[in-house]
Structure formats: structure tokens, C-alpha cells
Design a protein around this motif. Structure first.
Motif, mmCIF file in Angstrom:
data_model
loop_
_atom_site.group_PDB
_atom_site.id
_atom_site.type_symbol
_atom_site.label_atom_id
_atom_site.label_comp_id
_atom_site.label_asym_id
_atom_site.label_seq_id
_atom_site.Cartn_x
_atom_site.Cartn_y
_atom_site.Cartn_z
ATOM 1 N N PRO A 68 0.811 -1.212 0.000
ATOM 2 C CA PRO A 68 0.000 0.000 0.000
ATOM 3 C C PRO A 68 0.853 1.273 0.000
ATOM 4 O O PRO A 68 1.966 1.284 0.529
ATOM 5 C CB PRO A 68 -0.793 -0.109 1.303
ATOM 6 N N THR A 69 0.317 2.308 -0.602
ATOM 7 C CA THR A 69 0.890 3.634 -0.425
ATOM 8 C C THR A 69 0.676 4.047 1.027
ATOM 9 O O THR A 69 -0.355 3.739 1.623
ATOM 10 C CB THR A 69 0.199 4.655 -1.349
ATOM 11 N N MET A 167 -2.877 3.414 3.101
ATOM 12 C CA MET A 167 -3.945 3.426 2.099
ATOM 13 C C MET A 167 -4.343 1.999 1.727
ATOM 14 O O MET A 167 -4.128 1.528 0.607
ATOM 15 C CB MET A 167 -3.504 4.208 0.864
ATOM 16 N N ASP A 168 -4.918 1.318 2.702
ATOM 17 C CA ASP A 168 -5.321 -0.069 2.520
ATOM 18 C C ASP A 168 -6.404 -0.380 3.540
ATOM 19 O O ASP A 168 -6.703 0.447 4.427
ATOM 20 C CB ASP A 168 -4.111 -0.991 2.707
ATOM 21 N N THR A 169 -6.979 -1.577 3.432
ATOM 22 C CA THR A 169 -8.005 -1.989 4.390
ATOM 23 C C THR A 169 -7.418 -2.733 5.578
ATOM 24 O O THR A 169 -8.134 -3.027 6.536
ATOM 25 C CB THR A 169 -9.045 -2.894 3.699
ATOM 26 N N PHE A 181 -6.361 4.144 6.398
ATOM 27 C CA PHE A 181 -7.288 5.216 6.050
ATOM 28 C C PHE A 181 -8.712 4.796 6.408
ATOM 29 O O PHE A 181 -9.504 5.620 6.893
ATOM 30 C CB PHE A 181 -7.184 5.545 4.560
ATOM 31 N N LYS A 182 -9.053 3.525 6.165
ATOM 32 C CA LYS A 182 -10.406 3.044 6.456
ATOM 33 C C LYS A 182 -10.720 3.165 7.940
ATOM 34 O O LYS A 182 -11.828 3.596 8.326
ATOM 35 C CB LYS A 182 -10.551 1.595 5.995
ATOM 36 N N GLU A 183 -9.775 2.802 8.791
ATOM 37 C CA GLU A 183 -9.995 2.912 10.235
ATOM 38 C C GLU A 183 -10.194 4.356 10.663
ATOM 39 O O GLU A 183 -10.868 4.633 11.663
ATOM 40 C CB GLU A 183 -8.803 2.319 10.990
ATOM 41 N N LEU A 184 -9.626 5.280 9.903
ATOM 42 C CA LEU A 184 -9.737 6.696 10.223
ATOM 43 C C LEU A 184 -10.936 7.349 9.542
ATOM 44 O O LEU A 184 -11.114 8.566 9.617
ATOM 45 C CB LEU A 184 -8.444 7.413 9.827
ATOM 46 N N PHE A 188 -10.503 4.771 1.124
ATOM 47 C CA PHE A 188 -9.496 5.125 0.127
ATOM 48 C C PHE A 188 -8.368 4.106 0.166
ATOM 49 O O PHE A 188 -7.719 3.921 1.197
ATOM 50 C CB PHE A 188 -8.936 6.528 0.389
ATOM 51 N N GLU A 189 -8.141 3.448 -0.972
ATOM 52 C CA GLU A 189 -7.055 2.486 -1.107
ATOM 53 C C GLU A 189 -6.189 2.869 -2.300
ATOM 54 O O GLU A 189 -6.682 3.373 -3.301
ATOM 55 C CB GLU A 189 -7.602 1.078 -1.321
ATOM 56 N N ALA A 190 -4.894 2.625 -2.183
ATOM 57 C CA ALA A 190 -3.963 2.906 -3.288
ATOM 58 C C ALA A 190 -2.824 1.901 -3.240
ATOM 59 O O ALA A 190 -1.737 2.192 -2.735
ATOM 60 C CB ALA A 190 -3.436 4.336 -3.207
ATOM 61 N N PRO A 191 -3.060 0.702 -3.766
ATOM 62 C CA PRO A 191 -1.998 -0.310 -3.754
ATOM 63 C C PRO A 191 -0.958 -0.055 -4.839
ATOM 64 O O PRO A 191 -1.294 0.286 -5.972
ATOM 65 C CB PRO A 191 -2.759 -1.614 -4.017
ATOM 66 N N LEU A 192 0.288 -0.212 -4.482
ATOM 67 C CA LEU A 192 1.395 -0.174 -5.433
ATOM 68 C C LEU A 192 1.579 -1.605 -5.925
ATOM 69 O O LEU A 192 1.971 -2.483 -5.162
ATOM 70 C CB LEU A 192 2.668 0.317 -4.736
#
Length: 267
Positions: A68-69, A167-169, A181-184, A188-192
């Protein structure tokens, strides 16, 4: 966003000290295992140009891994996670200097898209790779930085950087205390993503054999351990799986790239 690794050499590669980038091709005939050496944070990539059409010039072989980013910040900043950073950005417009390893790299595109979705803005300062950006963080020239765990982990462990958000679940095992980000509260997810491709004319039976060999390696416990040690999560699949993922990434991020009005290569 992704690396598209290819056994075919690429002319005039541009080096970036970053484990993630815009649509790109690894240089040379590096063995798959070599990509995940513990010190392999430098990758040779070529910038995407109008003449390079991933779907025409390459054929999919397999996804290899993803990570993840993340957004990291200096530990002395008044915000300790991404939600607090968003609140600070709203209360102090233009006060946050945000670095990236390059304008068209996912670790810039993802923050740009995230900021636009919330109506906030940071001052983006692009660098030519991870090394100068990290030095800028260490010298207090920038406040936050979009990156991967691979390049930032030593400075997180030393206490100089803090992960503001993943930036992951799911959380990263290397920094289990860092919230996603989801917990916050942000979907929003952005996997590299890292892929292996072959020249477009490669026979299908060769692609099939390559795919099987790669997936065999990805299932090897020793390889999994080495990959996870540097923040990579091995993930294989079929060539069709790779094509679907790659097309989805192109569709998601190309509009963001175009919105930046970046100069074309050679201009």
C-alpha cells in the motif's frame, strides 16, 4: 499504479529511488527473486511516453506483489494521523509541504486524489526519487511524504518519521500500530502493484510456462518471507487477472495524471 517488469531491456532508463511508480518497465533481465532482495529499493524504470502503449507493447504474464501507499510525517508535527492532518490542513490552508518521489508516481497521485475528494490542499514538492525526498524530510524542508514502507521503514523505526495512514483496508505488519485510512474514516485504497510482462509477440505457451514458474516462486515460503521483510505482499494469478488489474489501474489513475498537466517526455 504499477511496475510492469519485463525481461526485455528498456533503452535509456531513468532511475528512481522508489519502490513504486507510474506505469513503468523494469530494466534488464533481473531474476524475479532479485526484485525482492532486502536492499533492492532502487529500480530502473522508464517514464511512460505517448509511444509506449502497455496494452499493445506488452503481454501480461502475472502479478508479482503489492504494497500500500502510505503517508509519513515528521514525528514533531502537531498531527499524528491522517485525520488530524486533514483537520490541520483545513484550519491552515497551504501550510503543509508534501513531498513525493515524482509528480506522476502513485505516491503523489494518490494524495492528490485524496485531497481533491476532501477539498483540501497541500503544497506538493516533487523530487527525483526517494533519497532526496527523505533527506528533505530529515532536514525539515517538507512535512509529509507519500511513499512505501520499503523506503521509509528505517526512519520510522528510528523515530524520525511516523506513519500517518496506510492506504489499505489492513494494517502493515511492519508498523502494526499505524492506522489505515479506512480505520480513520476514509474509504481510500492505493496499492502499489508489481507485475511481470513479456513482449507482445511472446507465444502463449511461453507465457503460460512463465506464469506457472512465477506462481511457483510466489508460493515458496522462503520467497514469501523475503518479500514481506521489505514490505511486499506476494500475489500471483493468471495473465487475465493481471490484465484486469492493470486496466483498472489505468482507468483510475490516468485522469489524475492528465489533471496535473505534466510535460510530455522530451519536452
Amino acid at each position: 499504479m504499477s511496475h510492469v517488469a519485463s525481461p526485455q531491456s528498456c533503452a535509456d532508463p531513468v532511475e528512481h529511488d522508489h519502490a513504486a511508480g507510474h506505469l513503468a518497465a523494469l530494466h534488464g533481465s533481473e531474476a524475479l527473486v532479485d526484485v525482492f532482495q532486502p536492499d533492492a529499493t532502487r529500480h530502473h524504470i522508464v517514464e511512460v511516453q505517448p509511444a509506449l502503449h502497455v496494452e499493445l507493447d506488452f503481454t501480461a504474464v502475472s502479478q508479482v506483489a503489492y504494497q500500500p501507499t502510505i503517508i509519513v510525517g515528521r514525528t514533531e508535527l502537531p498531527y499524528k494521523n491522517i485525520k488530524e492532518m486533514v483537520d490541520y490542513a483545513r484550519a491552515n490552508p497551504g501550510a503543509i509541504n508534501r513531498g513525493s518521489p515524482g509528480a506522476a508516481i502513485l505516491s503523489n497521485l494518490a494524495p492528490v486524489a485524496f485531497e481533491k475528494s476532501l477539498g483540501i490542499r497541500t503544497n506538493h514538492i516533487p523530487f527525483n526519487g526517494d533519497a532526496p525526498a527523505i533527506q528533505a524530510m530529515l532536514s525539515n524542508s517538507i512535512d509529509v511524504y507519500g511513499t512505501s514502507i520499503t523506503s521509509s521503514l528505517p526512519h520510522i523505526k528510528s523515530g524520525k518519521f511516523r506513519v500517518l495512514g496506510v492506504m489499505d483496508t489492513k494494517r502493515l505488519p511492519q508498523v502494526p500500530e499505524a492506522l489505515t485510512f479506512k480505520e480513520l474514516g476514509y474509504e481510500f485504497e492505493a496499492p502499489l502493484r508489481y507485475y511481470l510482462s513479456a513482449p507482445a509477440a511472446t507465444p502463449k505457451d511461453v507465457v503460460s510456462r512463465l506464469n506457472k514458474s512465477i506462481n511457483d516462486v510466489l508460493a515458496d515460503p522462503a520467497f514469501i518471507e523475503r518479500a514481506r521483510a521489505i514490505g511486499m505482499e506476494p500475489q500471483g494469478g493468471t495473465p487475465e487477472d493481471m490484465e484486469r488489474l492493470l486496466n483498472a489501474e489505468i482507468a483510475r489513475w490516468n485522469p489524475v495524471v492528465k489533471s496535473l498537466n505534466l510535460p510530455k517526455a522530451g519536452q
